[in-house]
Design an enzyme around this catalytic site. Sequence first.
Site, PDB file in Angstrom:
ATOM      1  N   HIS A   1      -3.273  -7.520  -2.565  1.00 33.11           N
ATOM      2  CA  HIS A   1      -4.174  -6.362  -2.504  1.00 33.11           C
ATOM      3  C   HIS A   1      -3.387  -5.065  -2.695  1.00 33.11           C
ATOM      4  O   HIS A   1      -3.749  -4.219  -3.539  1.00 33.11           O
ATOM      5  CB  HIS A   1      -4.896  -6.348  -1.149  1.00 33.11           C
ATOM      6  CG  HIS A   1      -5.843  -5.202  -0.965  1.00 33.11           C
ATOM      7  ND1 HIS A   1      -7.195  -5.301  -1.220  1.00 33.11           N
ATOM      8  CD2 HIS A   1      -5.638  -3.920  -0.559  1.00 33.11           C
ATOM      9  CE1 HIS A   1      -7.776  -4.142  -0.968  1.00 33.11           C
ATOM     10  NE2 HIS A   1      -6.844  -3.288  -0.568  1.00 33.11           N
ATOM     11  N   GLU A   2      -2.314  -4.897  -1.926  1.00 31.82           N
ATOM     12  CA  GLU A   2      -1.537  -3.663  -2.032  1.00 31.82           C
ATOM     13  C   GLU A   2      -0.818  -3.568  -3.373  1.00 31.82           C
ATOM     14  O   GLU A   2      -0.622  -2.473  -3.906  1.00 31.82           O
ATOM     15  CB  GLU A   2      -0.542  -3.563  -0.877  1.00 31.82           C
ATOM     16  CG  GLU A   2      -1.169  -3.515   0.512  1.00 31.82           C
ATOM     17  CD  GLU A   2      -2.239  -2.440   0.678  1.00 31.82           C
ATOM     18  OE1 GLU A   2      -2.157  -1.398  -0.001  1.00 31.82           O
ATOM     19  OE2 GLU A   2      -3.161  -2.645   1.493  1.00 31.82           O
TER      20      GLU A   2
ATOM     21  N   HIS B   1      -3.090  -1.839  -5.767  1.00 28.90           N
ATOM     22  CA  HIS B   1      -3.013  -0.380  -5.623  1.00 28.90           C
ATOM     23  C   HIS B   1      -1.756   0.160  -6.288  1.00 28.90           C
ATOM     24  O   HIS B   1      -1.788   1.168  -7.007  1.00 28.90           O
ATOM     25  CB  HIS B   1      -2.987  -0.007  -4.143  1.00 28.90           C
ATOM     26  CG  HIS B   1      -4.308  -0.080  -3.449  1.00 28.90           C
ATOM     27  ND1 HIS B   1      -5.426   0.588  -3.895  1.00 28.90           N
ATOM     28  CD2 HIS B   1      -4.687  -0.737  -2.311  1.00 28.90           C
ATOM     29  CE1 HIS B   1      -6.437   0.352  -3.068  1.00 28.90           C
ATOM     30  NE2 HIS B   1      -6.017  -0.459  -2.104  1.00 28.90           N
TER      31      HIS B   1
ATOM     32  N   GLU C   1      -9.781   0.928  -5.304  1.00 31.02           N
ATOM     33  CA  GLU C   1     -10.129  -0.332  -4.648  1.00 31.02           C
ATOM     34  C   GLU C   1     -10.569  -1.387  -5.661  1.00 31.02           C
ATOM     35  O   GLU C   1     -10.391  -2.586  -5.432  1.00 31.02           O
ATOM     36  CB  GLU C   1     -11.205  -0.117  -3.590  1.00 31.02           C
ATOM     37  CG  GLU C   1     -10.748   0.672  -2.378  1.00 31.02           C
ATOM     38  CD  GLU C   1      -9.571   0.054  -1.647  1.00 31.02           C
ATOM     39  OE1 GLU C   1      -9.378  -1.181  -1.735  1.00 31.02           O
ATOM     40  OE2 GLU C   1      -8.824   0.795  -0.991  1.00 31.02           O
TER      41      GLU C   1
END
Length: 502
Positions: A266-267, A270, A296
């Site tokens: 997830h990170e 980003h 997101e």
Amino acid sequence: MMQTSSDTLYQQYVDAMRKIADLRYASALLQWDQETYLPAKGAAIRGQQIATLSEIAHEHSTAPSLGGLLQELMGCDNLTPGQKKNVSLTWEDYSKQKKFTPAFVRELTETVNKSFHSWIEARKANDFKIFGRHLAPLVELKKQEAQLLGYEGHPYNALLNDFDKGSNVATLDGVFNNIGQPLKNILDQIQSRPQVSNAFLHRHYPKDKQWAFGMQVLKDLGYDLEAGRQDMSEHPFTTSFNSRDVRVTTRIDEQDLGNMVWSCIHETGHALYEQGLPDEEYGLPLGEAASLTIHESQSRLWENHVGRSKAFCEHYFPVLQQYFPEQLQDVTVETFYQGINQVSPSLIRTEADEVTYHFHVMIRYELEKQLIGGNLATNDIPAFWNEQYARYLGVTVPDDKRGCLQDVHWSHGSFGYFPTYSLGSFYAAQIYRKASESIKDIDNQIKNGNTTELLQWLRSGIHQYGRMYTSEELGQRVTGETLKIDHFLQYILDKYRDIYKF
């Protein structure tokens, strides 16, 4: 008197904006250190340091000289489209910042710092009241911020707009009302079928090996470790000081492999976005992300459409077995795929499956809306939270740490952020569907551990534009249509019909 050329004026503007950026990113570096390495006794002075830098940055970003320069540039007719966009967006930002006094900025920054450290303390003590004492004045300041900014309709609209330009309560109410029942129907069908097991995720996975695997995945997905680093924090996050210094954090639970793996992915989503922003636009709007919703969409795309896909499992499960041969010796790739996609109502948003995740977001959205609207007191947060979790997810919240203390966002003053997680997920489904149409054999590429073409597709279609377009404009440009939750619902249906056989 010779008239100053537009090129000279624009360079003066760039120089001014980069000085402001230097101040803001210096403050951001102190905040990153605060969440990773800061000694406990340094907290109070650190808050003062961050507040001072924030106040100075605000003074520069609202200086009359900058306003005059922007007005001159808006009168120039020979700027490039990119230059015009930078100037117009900066004027919007300037006009907004002018509504805040330096004293207000300092008070808000200092209150956020106190709030963050009290959140850490409250989590350790598992007691919301410790956090609530500092959260209450922060909420009042956010209400004041909404009044200073001005709004139409609900005061929460002023804060929502901070994370996604044009976002408002009326639109979000419509989105969540339209998605809630279809998701509940899918959840009911899944719960009518035999549950798949993810017990293998909760065996003992040593911290150092988890870390090593996470670092391998970050690198494999394209995260440039010469332009970033990973560290540990209480709550995983990504921070960027420029596209060549983008940092991520994770957390590790030795009894839950999933906690680390998918927070890393997830990170990374980003971070890949931040590393893909144009270097030459540092300090300018076109060097910043389009919105938190689009941000997101990138993290959720990598976390779910890539990281929880069958193709991803077929490549990485054998790798995981090399790291954890004893823990995974009796697990097949199919069992692994099903297990990491298990659907089950739970307590923790960051660990939630793709179906129930949005109920977690809806609860936070409703809570924030009532808090900023004055219909809910800070002290009433735990009771409201627990009631909503029982209502939407049918789970009993056992304590504050696994309840209303689980997210870091409020301690940062980030009211209005949570809806972007759901909007980003819906955009992710729509964007990934388009990517799948555009990239030949994307599943086989992922199965072979190759995500280079997907990253380049995202870089050229999304990352390179910065704030040139709003979320809706960028979504239309990339996919050919405005946001449609039907793409997400179809993705969910197809995936979980296959897993749960309904």
